[in-house]
Design a protein around this motif. Structure first.
Motif, PDB file in Angstrom:
ATOM      1  N   ILE A 119       0.953  -1.424   0.000  1.00  0.00           N
ATOM      2  CA  ILE A 119       0.028  -0.063  -0.074  1.00  0.00           C
ATOM      3  C   ILE A 119       0.841   1.344  -0.197  1.00  0.00           C
ATOM      4  N   GLY A 120       0.564   2.327  -0.956  1.00  0.00           N
ATOM      5  CA  GLY A 120       1.298   3.423  -0.641  1.00  0.00           C
ATOM      6  C   GLY A 120       0.563   4.713  -1.857  1.00  0.00           C
ATOM      7  N   ILE A 121       1.524   5.419  -2.265  1.00  0.00           N
ATOM      8  CA  ILE A 121       0.860   6.359  -3.632  1.00  0.00           C
ATOM      9  C   ILE A 121       1.258   5.535  -4.660  1.00  0.00           C
ATOM     10  N   LYS A 122       0.045   5.712  -5.645  1.00  0.00           N
ATOM     11  CA  LYS A 122       0.065   5.057  -6.844  1.00  0.00           C
ATOM     12  C   LYS A 122       1.107   5.871  -7.838  1.00  0.00           C
ATOM     13  N   GLY A 123       2.040   5.125  -8.278  1.00  0.00           N
ATOM     14  CA  GLY A 123       2.981   6.133  -9.333  1.00  0.00           C
ATOM     15  C   GLY A 123       2.708   5.616 -10.718  1.00  0.00           C
ATOM     16  N   TYR A 124       3.920   5.866 -11.341  1.00  0.00           N
ATOM     17  CA  TYR A 124       3.790   5.550 -12.901  1.00  0.00           C
ATOM     18  C   TYR A 124       3.895   3.900 -13.218  1.00  0.00           C
ATOM     19  N   ASN A 125       3.305   3.454 -14.136  1.00  0.00           N
ATOM     20  CA  ASN A 125       3.648   1.957 -14.525  1.00  0.00           C
ATOM     21  C   ASN A 125       3.249   1.354 -13.339  1.00  0.00           C
ATOM     22  N   ASN A 126       2.245   1.494 -12.600  1.00  0.00           N
ATOM     23  CA  ASN A 126       1.767   0.427 -11.803  1.00  0.00           C
ATOM     24  C   ASN A 126       2.716   0.443 -10.521  1.00  0.00           C
ATOM     25  N   SER A 127       3.783   1.503 -10.339  1.00  0.00           N
ATOM     26  CA  SER A 127       4.525   1.403  -9.079  1.00  0.00           C
ATOM     27  C   SER A 127       3.702   1.951  -7.941  1.00  0.00           C
ATOM     28  N   ILE A 128       4.484   1.690  -6.746  1.00  0.00           N
ATOM     29  CA  ILE A 128       3.775   2.122  -5.412  1.00  0.00           C
ATOM     30  C   ILE A 128       4.882   3.090  -4.945  1.00  0.00           C
ATOM     31  N   TYR A 129       4.623   4.351  -4.449  1.00  0.00           N
ATOM     32  CA  TYR A 129       5.769   4.992  -3.835  1.00  0.00           C
ATOM     33  C   TYR A 129       5.159   5.054  -2.247  1.00  0.00           C
ATOM     34  N   PRO A 130       6.218   5.342  -1.373  1.00  0.00           N
ATOM     35  CA  PRO A 130       6.039   5.384   0.065  1.00  0.00           C
ATOM     36  C   PRO A 130       4.993   6.926   0.049  1.00  0.00           C
ATOM     37  N   LEU A 131       4.431   6.839   1.560  1.00  0.00           N
ATOM     38  CA  LEU A 131       3.570   8.057   1.917  1.00  0.00           C
ATOM     39  C   LEU A 131       4.816   8.797   2.357  1.00  0.00           C
ATOM     40  N   GLN A 132       4.786  10.253   1.757  1.00  0.00           N
ATOM     41  CA  GLN A 132       6.052  11.177   1.937  1.00  0.00           C
ATOM     42  C   GLN A 132       6.094  12.057   2.995  1.00  0.00           C
ATOM     43  N   ASN A 133       4.963  12.380   3.610  1.00  0.00           N
ATOM     44  CA  ASN A 133       5.051  13.340   4.615  1.00  0.00           C
ATOM     45  C   ASN A 133       4.056  13.142   5.671  1.00  0.00           C
ATOM     46  N   GLU A 134       4.226  13.960   6.920  1.00  0.00           N
ATOM     47  CA  GLU A 134       3.362  13.569   8.086  1.00  0.00           C
ATOM     48  C   GLU A 134       1.752  14.028   7.803  1.00  0.00           C
ATOM     49  N   PHE A 135       1.423  15.082   7.043  1.00  0.00           N
ATOM     50  CA  PHE A 135       0.077  15.105   6.749  1.00  0.00           C
ATOM     51  C   PHE A 135      -0.210  13.842   6.323  1.00  0.00           C
ATOM     52  N   THR A 136       0.274  13.353   5.073  1.00  0.00           N
ATOM     53  CA  THR A 136      -0.363  12.151   4.223  1.00  0.00           C
ATOM     54  C   THR A 136      -0.241  11.165   5.315  1.00  0.00           C
ATOM     55  N   ILE A 137       0.764  11.039   6.109  1.00  0.00           N
ATOM     56  CA  ILE A 137       0.704   9.580   6.971  1.00  0.00           C
ATOM     57  C   ILE A 137      -0.533   9.829   8.037  1.00  0.00           C
ATOM     58  N   THR A 138      -0.690  10.724   8.576  1.00  0.00           N
ATOM     59  CA  THR A 138      -1.674  10.875   9.481  1.00  0.00           C
ATOM     60  C   THR A 138      -3.092  10.941   8.887  1.00  0.00           C
ATOM     61  N   LYS A 139      -3.064  11.224   7.823  1.00  0.00           N
ATOM     62  CA  LYS A 139      -4.236  11.559   7.136  1.00  0.00           C
ATOM     63  C   LYS A 139      -4.910   9.825   6.890  1.00  0.00           C
ATOM     64  N   HIS A 140      -3.889   9.112   6.583  1.00  0.00           N
ATOM     65  CA  HIS A 140      -4.162   7.784   5.982  1.00  0.00           C
ATOM     66  C   HIS A 140      -4.240   6.625   7.177  1.00  0.00           C
ATOM     67  N   ILE A 141      -3.394   6.816   8.230  1.00  0.00           N
ATOM     68  CA  ILE A 141      -3.048   5.864   9.214  1.00  0.00           C
ATOM     69  C   ILE A 141      -3.463   6.088  10.589  1.00  0.00           C
ATOM     70  N   ALA A 142      -4.253   5.449  11.222  1.00  0.00           N
ATOM     71  CA  ALA A 142      -4.690   5.596  12.452  1.00  0.00           C
ATOM     72  C   ALA A 142      -4.107   4.374  13.276  1.00  0.00           C
TER      73      ALA A 142
END
Length: 252
Positions: A119-142
């Motif tokens: 699970i992560g950020i959907k990137g090009y060519n069906n790649s999955i990138y890491p969640l990059q910053n505190e805002f994104t992390i706390t928004k999606h993970i409890a």
């Protein structure tokens, strides 16, 4: 020296996070509406980008405390295992082994990478990138408060199939049986064999781990780690590989 520095730094991180036993955000009791196994089955044809409120949860089974696993958090809900890619060093301060986490997939991508639901950020060519910053992390993970560590699933090397990938397992009665091109000290892939039946697997020791460069045990050991299947520098086909979390997962 490196280990001492990292230990001091980690201690400072712990002191700076005195409320790590509390939820990272108030809405930590989110109820999942899909299991990891169901989500993995959905992703068997490729990466999915979610635009709806799909929630998956599970208990954390990994740790980056000793550097074996970095910028990833593995979790298990009893049906399967998965990992979330996260651009955070020392993430085990916030997401320690045994804590329950819930991930909102709305706006994220999920797919099977190396037989593991990722699970992560959907990137090009069906790649999955890491969640990059505190805002994104706390928004999606409890995360919850209670710590309930999961016992590893005991299995043999031949039982490590795609269904077990991403889950915490324990394989017993293994002895280091290096092949000619294998490093003589801990670092990279190392072969271990059950001498009673000839079944073997590899362990992978990350260069960032505390034990990188140490001599591997020469006695029979039981090894615990995250189950994966991977093509190693020594094998032409994917073979079982364990990703240890701690020194004690290998050395007894």
């Amino acid at each position: 020296m490196r280990q001492t520095i990292l230990t001091i730094f980690f201690s400072i991180m712990l002191l700076g996070c005195s409320r790590t036993d509390k939820p990272l955000q108030p809405n930590s009791s989110i109820v999942p509406n899909i299991t990891i196994a169901q989500l993995k089955d959905m992703c068997k044809w490729g990466v999915i980008y979610f635009k709806q409120d799909v929630i998956v949860s599970g208990t954390v089974i990994s740790s980056d405390r000793e550097g074996y696993i970095n910028k990833e958090v593995y979790f298990d809900d009893g049906t399967a295992g998965a990992k979330i890619r996260i651009n955070m060093f020392y993430n085990s301060v916030v997401y320690p082994e045994g804590v329950k986490i819930a991930i909102s997939l709305d706006g994220l991508g999920a797919g099977i990478v190396g037989d593991i639901l990722t699970i992560g950020i959907k990137g090009y060519n069906n790649s999955i990138y890491p969640l990059q910053n505190e805002f994104t992390i706390t928004k999606h993970i409890a995360r919850g408060e209670q710590i309930d560590t999961l016992e590893p699933i005991e299995c043999t090397p031949e039982q490590i199939t795609p269904a077990l990938c991403g889950r915490l397992v324990k394989v017993c009665n293994l002895k280091h049986t290096p092949i000619e091109s294998e490093p003589i000290v801990a670092g990279g892939y190392h072969r271990f064999t059950n001498e009673s039946n000839g079944q073997y697997l590899y362990i992978y020791i990350d260069p960032e781990s505390y034990d990188y460069g140490d001599f591997l045990p020469n006695q029979t050991v039981d090894i615990t780690g995250i189950a994966t299947l991977a093509t190693t520098p020594h094998e032409l086909e994917a073979v079982p590989v364990l990703r240890p979390r701690y020194h004690s997962d290998i050395w007894q």
